[in-house]
Design a protein around this motif. Structure first.
Motif, PDB file in Angstrom:
ATOM      1  N   ALA A  25     -11.890   6.854   4.551  1.00 12.89           N
ATOM      2  CA  ALA A  25     -10.961   7.112   3.453  1.00 12.89           C
ATOM      3  C   ALA A  25     -11.713   7.699   2.270  1.00 12.89           C
ATOM      4  N   ASP A  26     -11.181   8.763   1.722  1.00 13.38           N
ATOM      5  CA  ASP A  26     -11.707   9.408   0.526  1.00 13.38           C
ATOM      6  C   ASP A  26     -11.047   8.746  -0.676  1.00 13.38           C
ATOM      7  N   VAL A  27     -11.837   8.081  -1.519  1.00  5.16           N
ATOM      8  CA  VAL A  27     -11.258   7.316  -2.624  1.00  5.16           C
ATOM      9  C   VAL A  27     -10.647   8.197  -3.703  1.00  5.16           C
ATOM     10  N   VAL A  46      -5.150   9.112  -3.215  1.00  2.38           N
ATOM     11  CA  VAL A  46      -4.426   7.848  -3.308  1.00  2.38           C
ATOM     12  C   VAL A  46      -3.866   7.419  -1.953  1.00  2.38           C
ATOM     13  N   ASP A  47      -3.385   8.371  -1.159  1.00  2.00           N
ATOM     14  CA  ASP A  47      -2.821   7.991   0.137  1.00  2.00           C
ATOM     15  C   ASP A  47      -3.895   7.422   1.065  1.00  2.00           C
ATOM     16  N   GLU A  48      -5.128   7.890   0.925  1.00  2.00           N
ATOM     17  CA  GLU A  48      -6.202   7.359   1.754  1.00  2.00           C
ATOM     18  C   GLU A  48      -6.663   5.990   1.252  1.00  2.00           C
ATOM     19  N   LEU A  49      -6.625   5.782  -0.048  1.00  2.00           N
ATOM     20  CA  LEU A  49      -6.867   4.437  -0.570  1.00  2.00           C
ATOM     21  C   LEU A  49      -5.808   3.461  -0.039  1.00  2.00           C
ATOM     22  N   GLN A  50      -4.563   3.923   0.006  1.00  2.00           N
ATOM     23  CA  GLN A  50      -3.493   3.073   0.534  1.00  2.00           C
ATOM     24  C   GLN A  50      -3.758   2.717   1.992  1.00  2.00           C
ATOM     25  N   SER A  51      -4.385   3.632   2.729  1.00  2.22           N
ATOM     26  CA  SER A  51      -4.676   3.343   4.135  1.00  2.22           C
ATOM     27  C   SER A  51      -5.657   2.182   4.281  1.00  2.22           C
ATOM     28  N   LEU A  52      -6.515   1.977   3.291  1.00  2.00           N
ATOM     29  CA  LEU A  52      -7.421   0.831   3.322  1.00  2.00           C
ATOM     30  C   LEU A  52      -6.646  -0.480   3.159  1.00  2.00           C
ATOM     31  N   VAL A  53      -5.702  -0.483   2.215  1.00  2.00           N
ATOM     32  CA  VAL A  53      -4.867  -1.671   2.025  1.00  2.00           C
ATOM     33  C   VAL A  53      -4.038  -1.942   3.280  1.00  2.00           C
ATOM     34  N   ASP A  54      -3.476  -0.884   3.841  1.00  2.00           N
ATOM     35  CA  ASP A  54      -2.676  -1.034   5.063  1.00  2.00           C
ATOM     36  C   ASP A  54      -3.520  -1.608   6.201  1.00  2.00           C
ATOM     37  N   VAL A  85     -14.299  10.341  -8.127  1.00  2.00           N
ATOM     38  CA  VAL A  85     -14.872   9.294  -7.277  1.00  2.00           C
ATOM     39  C   VAL A  85     -15.035   7.994  -8.065  1.00  2.00           C
ATOM     40  N   ASN A  86     -15.669   8.067  -9.215  1.00  2.00           N
ATOM     41  CA  ASN A  86     -16.056   6.853  -9.929  1.00  2.00           C
ATOM     42  C   ASN A  86     -14.905   6.182 -10.659  1.00  2.00           C
ATOM     43  N   LEU A  87     -14.040   6.979 -11.294  1.00  5.73           N
ATOM     44  CA  LEU A  87     -13.009   6.392 -12.142  1.00  5.73           C
ATOM     45  C   LEU A  87     -11.620   6.445 -11.514  1.00  5.73           C
ATOM     46  N   LYS A  88     -11.220   7.611 -11.023  1.00  6.13           N
ATOM     47  CA  LYS A  88      -9.907   7.692 -10.380  1.00  6.13           C
ATOM     48  C   LYS A  88      -9.844   6.760  -9.171  1.00  6.13           C
ATOM     49  N   GLY A  89     -10.891   6.740  -8.361  1.00  2.41           N
ATOM     50  CA  GLY A  89     -10.905   5.871  -7.194  1.00  2.41           C
ATOM     51  C   GLY A  89     -10.758   4.412  -7.571  1.00  2.41           C
ATOM     52  N   ALA A  90     -11.464   3.986  -8.632  1.00  9.84           N
ATOM     53  CA  ALA A  90     -11.363   2.601  -9.080  1.00  9.84           C
ATOM     54  C   ALA A  90      -9.998   2.311  -9.691  1.00  9.84           C
ATOM     55  N   LEU A 104      -3.413  -0.264  -6.332  1.00  5.60           N
ATOM     56  CA  LEU A 104      -2.874  -0.521  -4.998  1.00  5.60           C
ATOM     57  C   LEU A 104      -3.185  -1.941  -4.528  1.00  5.60           C
ATOM     58  N   ALA A 105      -4.382  -2.433  -4.856  1.00  3.61           N
ATOM     59  CA  ALA A 105      -4.705  -3.813  -4.511  1.00  3.61           C
ATOM     60  C   ALA A 105      -3.785  -4.780  -5.249  1.00  3.61           C
ATOM     61  N   ALA A 106      -3.567  -4.525  -6.547  1.00  3.29           N
ATOM     62  CA  ALA A 106      -2.706  -5.408  -7.333  1.00  3.29           C
ATOM     63  C   ALA A 106      -1.288  -5.423  -6.783  1.00  3.29           C
ATOM     64  N   ARG A 107      -0.783  -4.284  -6.388  1.00  2.81           N
ATOM     65  CA  ARG A 107       0.563  -4.238  -5.807  1.00  2.81           C
ATOM     66  C   ARG A 107       0.631  -5.080  -4.535  1.00  2.81           C
ATOM     67  N   GLN A 108      -0.425  -5.029  -3.732  1.00  3.21           N
ATOM     68  CA  GLN A 108      -0.441  -5.836  -2.507  1.00  3.21           C
ATOM     69  C   GLN A 108      -0.541  -7.318  -2.829  1.00  3.21           C
ATOM     70  N   PHE A 109      -1.361  -7.688  -3.798  1.00  2.47           N
ATOM     71  CA  PHE A 109      -1.457  -9.094  -4.193  1.00  2.47           C
ATOM     72  C   PHE A 109      -0.091  -9.633  -4.628  1.00  2.47           C
ATOM     73  N   ILE A 110       0.602  -8.842  -5.437  1.00 10.53           N
ATOM     74  CA  ILE A 110       1.915  -9.262  -5.940  1.00 10.53           C
ATOM     75  C   ILE A 110       2.919  -9.370  -4.792  1.00 10.53           C
ATOM     76  N   LYS A 111       2.873  -8.399  -3.880  1.00  9.32           N
ATOM     77  CA  LYS A 111       3.771  -8.419  -2.719  1.00  9.32           C
ATOM     78  C   LYS A 111       3.545  -9.676  -1.890  1.00  9.32           C
ATOM     79  N   GLN A 112       2.299 -10.045  -1.689  1.00  7.39           N
ATOM     80  CA  GLN A 112       1.985 -11.244  -0.909  1.00  7.39           C
ATOM     81  C   GLN A 112       2.524 -12.499  -1.593  1.00  7.39           C
ATOM     82  N   ALA A 113       2.376 -12.572  -2.917  1.00  5.21           N
ATOM     83  CA  ALA A 113       2.871 -13.736  -3.650  1.00  5.21           C
ATOM     84  C   ALA A 113       4.385 -13.825  -3.577  1.00  5.21           C
ATOM     85  N   GLN A 114       5.041 -12.677  -3.684  1.00  6.57           N
ATOM     86  CA  GLN A 114       6.504 -12.669  -3.621  1.00  6.57           C
ATOM     87  C   GLN A 114       7.017 -13.081  -2.251  1.00  6.57           C
ATOM     88  N   ALA A 115       6.187 -12.870  -1.229  1.00  8.02           N
ATOM     89  CA  ALA A 115       6.572 -13.260   0.130  1.00  8.02           C
ATOM     90  C   ALA A 115       6.245 -14.724   0.423  1.00  8.02           C
TER      91      ALA A 115
END
Length: 267
Positions: free
Chosen positions: A69-71, A74-82, A120-125, A131-142
Motif C-alpha cells: 500500500a502506498d500511504v 487514501v484508498d490504499e491506506l483503507q486497504s490496510l484497515v480492511d 508520504v510523511n504528513l498526508k499519509g499520517a 481511517l484508523a479512528a473511523r474504524q475504532f469508532i465503528k468497532q465501538a458502535q458495534a
C-alpha cells in the motif's frame, strides 16, 4: 544494554505498521510478534523482506500479513484497515511510521521534492489517523471495546531545525500539530494519539550508508548518552504506549534522543 520487549497486555491486539518491512517499522512488527499480537505490515518496495519477517513474527507467537500500500493514496491506506479487519477481526493500533527525506535546502527544493515529502510523511499520517479512528469508532458502535491508539512516528526535527533538510522538518512540524489536534478531537471516543520523536537511530538505512561510521562517531560526541538509539528502543516505546501502562498518554510527542536536543539548546 537491556531492551524490554515483553508487554503481556497487548496479546491479541491488532496493529497496522506503515513502512513496516524495514528499519524501525520492521522492529515494531517483530515486537508485536513477541507479544503475541497481530500485525498488518505495509510495504511499497523491498518485497523480499516480507516472508522472513512474517516467519519471524509467527515463530514468536504472533500473526502477520503483508499488504502492499502506498500511504500517499487514501484508498490504499483503507486497504490496510480492511486487511486488519478481514484477517484479525478488528484494529487496535495504527502506527504511522512510513517516512522519507529529500535532503534539500529551502533554496534548492523543487515542487516534486516538497510534494513527495509532504505526501508520504504528513498526508499519509493524516489519513492514516483518520481511517484508523473511523474504524475504532465503528468497532465501538458495534459493541466492541471503545478506543484505540494512533502512534505518529515523528522526529526531533518537528521542533529542532535542520538546515539542508527543509521539507522534512516542515512535514514533521505538521505531524506535531496533527498529533495534538487529532488527540483532542478524538478523546471523547477514548482514542489516543501520541507522537514519538526519535533522534539518531541505527537503522539499516543509516548503517548501510556511505560514511555512517564517521557520522556515528561525530554524533556520539554530541549526544549526552554517547550513543545512538537502536530500533528496538523505539519499538519498545510503541509497545509501552499500546500496553496497559500507556493508557493516560495522549496529545503529546515523546522525545527519544539521548538528550541531544537539550544539549544543543544549551540547557
Amino acid at each position: 544494554m537491556t531492551t524490554y520487549d515483553t508487554f503481556a497486555s497487548i496479546a491479541g491486539h491488532t496493529f497496522i505498521v506503515t513502512g513496516g518491512n524495514t528499519g524501525i517499522g520492521a522492529e515494531i512488527c517483530r515486537f508485536v510478534g513477541r507479544n503475541e499480537g497481530n500485525v498488518v505490515i505495509d510495504w511499497v518496495d523491498r518485497e523480499e523482506n516480507n516472508q522472513p519477517l512474517i516467519d519471524e513474527i509467527t515463530a514468536a507467537g504472533g500473526r502477520a500479513v503483508a499488504v502492499r500500500a502506498d500511504v500517499t493514496k487514501v484508498d490504499e491506506l483503507q486497504s490496510l484497515v480492511d486487511a486488519a479487519v478481514e484477517h484479525f477481526g478488528r484494529l487496535d493500533v495504527m502506527v504511522n511510521n512510513a517516512g522519507l527525506e529529500t535532503r534539500k535546502s529551502l533554496l534548492d527544493s523543487d515542487e516534486r521534492d516538497f510534494d513527495l515529502t509532504m505526501n508520504v510523511n504528513l498526508k499519509g499520517a493524516y489519513f492514516g489517523t483518520q481511517l484508523a479512528a473511523r474504524q475504532f469508532i465503528k468497532q465501538a458502535q458495534a459493541g466492541g471495546v471503545p478506543g484505540g491508539l494512533v502512534v505518529n512516528m515523528s522526529s526531533v526535527h518537528e521542533d529542532w531545525p535542520m538546515p539542508g533538510n527543509h521539507a522534512y522538518c516542515v512535514s514533521k512540524g505538521g505531524m506535531r500539530m496533527l498529533t495534538r489536534n487529532a488527540a483532542v478531537e478524538l478523546a471523547p471516543h477514548r482514542i489516543r494519539v501520541v507522537g514519538i520523536a526519535p533522534g539518531a537511530v541505527a537503522t539499516p538505512m543509516n548503517t548501510e550508508s556511505l560514511g555512517w561510521e564517521e557520522a556515528e562517531r561525530a554524533l556520539k560526541k554530541e549526544i549526552p548518552l554517547e550513543r545512538v538509539a537502536t530500533p528496538g528502543e523505539i519499538a519498545a516505546l510503541v509497545m509501552f504506549l499500546a500496553s496497559s501502562g500507556g493508557t493516560y498518554i495522549t496529545a503529546t510527542t515523546l522525545t527519544v534522543d539521548g538528550g541531544i536536543t537539550q544539549e544543543s539548546s544549551g540547557l
